[in-house]
Scaffold this motif. Structure first.
Motif, PDB file in Angstrom:
ATOM      1  N   GLU A 219      13.607  32.236  -8.356  1.00 42.85           N
ATOM      2  CA  GLU A 219      13.892  33.664  -8.167  1.00 42.85           C
ATOM      3  C   GLU A 219      14.425  34.298  -9.447  1.00 42.85           C
ATOM      4  O   GLU A 219      14.217  35.499  -9.693  1.00 42.85           O
ATOM      5  N   LEU A 220      15.103  33.506 -10.281  1.00 45.36           N
ATOM      6  CA  LEU A 220      15.592  34.038 -11.547  1.00 45.36           C
ATOM      7  C   LEU A 220      14.457  34.085 -12.575  1.00 45.36           C
ATOM      8  O   LEU A 220      14.298  35.081 -13.292  1.00 45.36           O
ATOM      9  N   ALA A 221      13.657  33.035 -12.630  1.00 43.39           N
ATOM     10  CA  ALA A 221      12.542  33.002 -13.585  1.00 43.39           C
ATOM     11  C   ALA A 221      11.567  34.150 -13.309  1.00 43.39           C
ATOM     12  O   ALA A 221      10.967  34.697 -14.238  1.00 43.39           O
ATOM     13  N   ARG A 222      11.415  34.523 -12.040  1.00 42.61           N
ATOM     14  CA  ARG A 222      10.491  35.620 -11.708  1.00 42.61           C
ATOM     15  C   ARG A 222      10.955  36.963 -12.262  1.00 42.61           C
ATOM     16  O   ARG A 222      10.154  37.885 -12.419  1.00 42.61           O
ATOM     17  N   LEU A 223      12.243  37.087 -12.540  1.00 44.32           N
ATOM     18  CA  LEU A 223      12.740  38.344 -13.109  1.00 44.32           C
ATOM     19  C   LEU A 223      12.332  38.512 -14.569  1.00 44.32           C
ATOM     20  O   LEU A 223      12.333  39.633 -15.096  1.00 44.32           O
ATOM     21  N   ALA A 224      12.013  37.396 -15.219  1.00 45.30           N
ATOM     22  CA  ALA A 224      11.650  37.461 -16.637  1.00 45.30           C
ATOM     23  C   ALA A 224      10.308  38.159 -16.803  1.00 45.30           C
ATOM     24  O   ALA A 224       9.472  38.209 -15.892  1.00 45.30           O
ATOM     25  N   ASP A 225      10.081  38.690 -18.002  1.00 49.92           N
ATOM     26  CA  ASP A 225       8.804  39.358 -18.280  1.00 49.92           C
ATOM     27  C   ASP A 225       7.686  38.348 -18.477  1.00 49.92           C
ATOM     28  O   ASP A 225       6.524  38.640 -18.169  1.00 49.92           O
ATOM     29  N   GLN A 226       8.023  37.178 -18.998  1.00 47.86           N
ATOM     30  CA  GLN A 226       7.034  36.110 -19.156  1.00 47.86           C
ATOM     31  C   GLN A 226       7.732  34.765 -18.974  1.00 47.86           C
ATOM     32  O   GLN A 226       8.912  34.624 -19.261  1.00 47.86           O
ATOM     33  N   ARG A 227       6.953  33.790 -18.507  1.00 45.93           N
ATOM     34  CA  ARG A 227       7.447  32.412 -18.408  1.00 45.93           C
ATOM     35  C   ARG A 227       6.708  31.626 -19.482  1.00 45.93           C
ATOM     36  O   ARG A 227       5.484  31.496 -19.444  1.00 45.93           O
ATOM     37  N   VAL A 228       7.464  31.105 -20.429  1.00 39.98           N
ATOM     38  CA  VAL A 228       6.879  30.525 -21.649  1.00 39.98           C
ATOM     39  C   VAL A 228       7.133  29.020 -21.671  1.00 39.98           C
ATOM     40  O   VAL A 228       8.267  28.563 -21.457  1.00 39.98           O
ATOM     41  N   ALA A 229       6.078  28.274 -21.967  1.00 34.59           N
ATOM     42  CA  ALA A 229       6.178  26.810 -22.022  1.00 34.59           C
ATOM     43  C   ALA A 229       6.014  26.331 -23.450  1.00 34.59           C
ATOM     44  O   ALA A 229       5.180  26.844 -24.203  1.00 34.59           O
ATOM     45  N   ILE A 230       6.819  25.345 -23.826  1.00 35.17           N
ATOM     46  CA  ILE A 230       6.633  24.657 -25.106  1.00 35.17           C
ATOM     47  C   ILE A 230       5.559  23.589 -24.893  1.00 35.17           C
ATOM     48  O   ILE A 230       5.697  22.748 -23.999  1.00 35.17           O
ATOM     49  N   PRO A 231       4.488  23.615 -25.673  1.00 36.22           N
ATOM     50  CA  PRO A 231       3.438  22.605 -25.444  1.00 36.22           C
ATOM     51  C   PRO A 231       3.961  21.196 -25.714  1.00 36.22           C
ATOM     52  O   PRO A 231       4.698  20.969 -26.669  1.00 36.22           O
ATOM     53  N   ILE A 232       3.600  20.284 -24.864  1.00 37.53           N
ATOM     54  CA  ILE A 232       3.958  18.874 -25.019  1.00 37.53           C
ATOM     55  C   ILE A 232       2.690  18.118 -25.384  1.00 37.53           C
ATOM     56  O   ILE A 232       1.732  18.070 -24.598  1.00 37.53           O
ATOM     57  N   HIS A 233       2.661  17.563 -26.587  1.00 37.22           N
ATOM     58  CA  HIS A 233       1.447  16.915 -27.068  1.00 37.22           C
ATOM     59  C   HIS A 233       1.448  15.406 -26.820  1.00 37.22           C
ATOM     60  O   HIS A 233       0.406  14.763 -26.889  1.00 37.22           O
ATOM     61  N   GLY A 234       2.600  14.861 -26.572  1.00 39.73           N
ATOM     62  CA  GLY A 234       2.676  13.424 -26.311  1.00 39.73           C
ATOM     63  C   GLY A 234       2.895  13.134 -24.833  1.00 39.73           C
ATOM     64  O   GLY A 234       2.478  13.916 -23.967  1.00 39.73           O
ATOM     65  N   ARG A 235       3.588  12.058 -24.541  1.00 39.46           N
ATOM     66  CA  ARG A 235       3.757  11.632 -23.152  1.00 39.46           C
ATOM     67  C   ARG A 235       5.116  12.017 -22.587  1.00 39.46           C
ATOM     68  O   ARG A 235       5.395  11.753 -21.421  1.00 39.46           O
ATOM     69  N   ALA A 236       5.964  12.618 -23.420  1.00 40.96           N
ATOM     70  CA  ALA A 236       7.284  13.040 -22.922  1.00 40.96           C
ATOM     71  C   ALA A 236       7.108  14.082 -21.824  1.00 40.96           C
ATOM     72  O   ALA A 236       6.227  14.944 -21.901  1.00 40.96           O
ATOM     73  N   GLU A 237       7.948  14.006 -20.825  1.00 38.65           N
ATOM     74  CA  GLU A 237       7.852  14.965 -19.725  1.00 38.65           C
ATOM     75  C   GLU A 237       8.312  16.357 -20.168  1.00 38.65           C
ATOM     76  O   GLU A 237       7.740  17.371 -19.767  1.00 38.65           O
ATOM     77  N   SER A 238       9.341  16.384 -21.002  1.00 36.91           N
ATOM     78  CA  SER A 238       9.894  17.675 -21.421  1.00 36.91           C
ATOM     79  C   SER A 238      10.831  17.439 -22.596  1.00 36.91           C
ATOM     80  O   SER A 238      11.074  16.300 -23.000  1.00 36.91           O
ATOM     81  N   LEU A 239      11.383  18.539 -23.118  1.00 43.53           N
ATOM     82  CA  LEU A 239      12.423  18.468 -24.141  1.00 43.53           C
ATOM     83  C   LEU A 239      13.773  18.717 -23.483  1.00 43.53           C
ATOM     84  O   LEU A 239      13.848  19.416 -22.465  1.00 43.53           O
ATOM     85  N   ASN A 240      14.836  18.177 -24.076  1.00 46.25           N
ATOM     86  CA  ASN A 240      16.135  18.514 -23.512  1.00 46.25           C
ATOM     87  C   ASN A 240      16.499  19.956 -23.867  1.00 46.25           C
ATOM     88  O   ASN A 240      15.849  20.592 -24.705  1.00 46.25           O
ATOM     89  N   LEU A 241      17.513  20.475 -23.235  1.00 49.28           N
ATOM     90  CA  LEU A 241      17.820  21.898 -23.333  1.00 49.28           C
ATOM     91  C   LEU A 241      18.064  22.357 -24.770  1.00 49.28           C
ATOM     92  O   LEU A 241      17.478  23.354 -25.228  1.00 49.28           O
ATOM     93  N   SER A 242      18.924  21.657 -25.481  1.00 46.88           N
ATOM     94  CA  SER A 242      19.282  22.143 -26.810  1.00 46.88           C
ATOM     95  C   SER A 242      18.091  22.066 -27.766  1.00 46.88           C
ATOM     96  O   SER A 242      17.918  22.938 -28.627  1.00 46.88           O
ATOM     97  N   THR A 243      17.249  21.046 -27.602  1.00 44.94           N
ATOM     98  CA  THR A 243      16.054  20.952 -28.448  1.00 44.94           C
ATOM     99  C   THR A 243      15.072  22.068 -28.108  1.00 44.94           C
ATOM    100  O   THR A 243      14.507  22.717 -29.004  1.00 44.94           O
ATOM    101  N   ALA A 244      14.865  22.315 -26.825  1.00 41.32           N
ATOM    102  CA  ALA A 244      13.968  23.396 -26.406  1.00 41.32           C
ATOM    103  C   ALA A 244      14.470  24.744 -26.926  1.00 41.32           C
ATOM    104  O   ALA A 244      13.689  25.578 -27.404  1.00 41.32           O
TER     105      ALA A 244
END
Length: 258
Positions: A219-244
């Motif tokens: 419900e909070l993300a929907r308020l944003a104008d866009q939802r932006v993803a950092i592309p993941i090129h390897g096998r990691a599921e995601s980046l941690n918060l501070s790195t992102a």
């Protein structure tokens, strides 16, 4: 000058600021280490007094020249620091957060909104990164960790004092306030439909970051104008918060300064 000891009344009162309830009630906190003390001293009226060991008082004589300094022994200083190896200086400071409207109406071009960030080290690292990327302000929203938590303050390495900070209980209010000032709010979302490196980041932007474990509530993300993803090129599921946050903020800084 006889150094104050750990049982001294002023030292004991300052030590109580390790508890969030006491920090909130008194609107005071401790800033540990020379960089934090330097940052605190750069803000008029922020520092009440500085506690310093005899060795630190001599080592940082120039830094402390205009400060009210209480010399304390090593044990007293250690009782005021949560560091394994205290640097010998701790400043007793007034809270420095400003009302949300003051931070937003300053017409920032790059703003950071953290919603429910719980880890003090992460919060401190995001503040430090926001400072390095040239952000104009930061909002700790929702159930986010206390900005004045000793680990948060230490993790910012002085950046806490370099950019305006607001604390807002409702993240949605922070998002809407940023939009009302003409900022595009971008939600950092691993499932976002816009690739970070294809997004237009050249305009005034507020980045919205969520909790380390569960990200942003839908419900909070929907308020944003866009939802932006950092592309993941390897096998990691995601980046941690501070790195992102570092990747997103530097992408914005690069686009805005091109």
């Amino acid at each position: 000058m006889t150094p104050l000891v750990a049982s001294n009344a002023r030292v004991k009162e300052a030590r109580k600021l390790s508890r969030r309830s006491v920090r909130t009630e008194r609107r005071l906190f401790l800033a540990d280490g020379p960089k934090a003390v330097e940052g605190a001293l750069s803000i008029d009226g922020c520092v009440v007094e500085v506690f310093a060991t005899p060795a630190a008082f001599e080592q940082y004589a120039d830094l402390l020249a205009s400060a009210v300094v209480s010399v304390v022994d090593e044990r007293a200083l250690a009782s005021l620091s949560d560091s394994v190896s205290p640097a010998g200086v701790v400043a007793l400071c007034h809270h420095i957060d400003a009302p949300l409207e003051h931070v937003v109406t300053a017409s920032p071009r790059l703003l950071v909104i953290c919603a429910d960030v719980r880890d003090p080290g992460n919060a401190g690292n995001v503040i430090r990164t926001a400072d390095a990327a040239g952000a104009d302000g930061i909002v700790l929203a929702g159930q986010s960790v206390d900005a004045y938590n000793p680990k948060t303050v230490r993790s910012t390495v002085g950046s806490l004092f370099h950019l305006p900070l607001a604390v807002e209980r409702d993240p949605a209010i922070a998002v809407r306030a940023a939009q009302a000032r003409g900022l595009t709010v971008l939600a950092a979302d691993g499932a976002g439909d816009v690739d970070l490196f294809e997004a237009d980041l050249s305009g005034p932007t507020a980045w919205l970051f969520g909790n380390e474990a569960w990200g942003l509530p839908d419900e909070l993300a929907r308020l944003a104008d866009q939802r932006v993803a950092i592309p993941i090129h390897g096998r990691a599921e995601s980046l941690n918060l501070s790195t992102a946050a570092a990747v997103c903020l530097y992408a914005s800084a690069r686009a805005q300064r091109a």
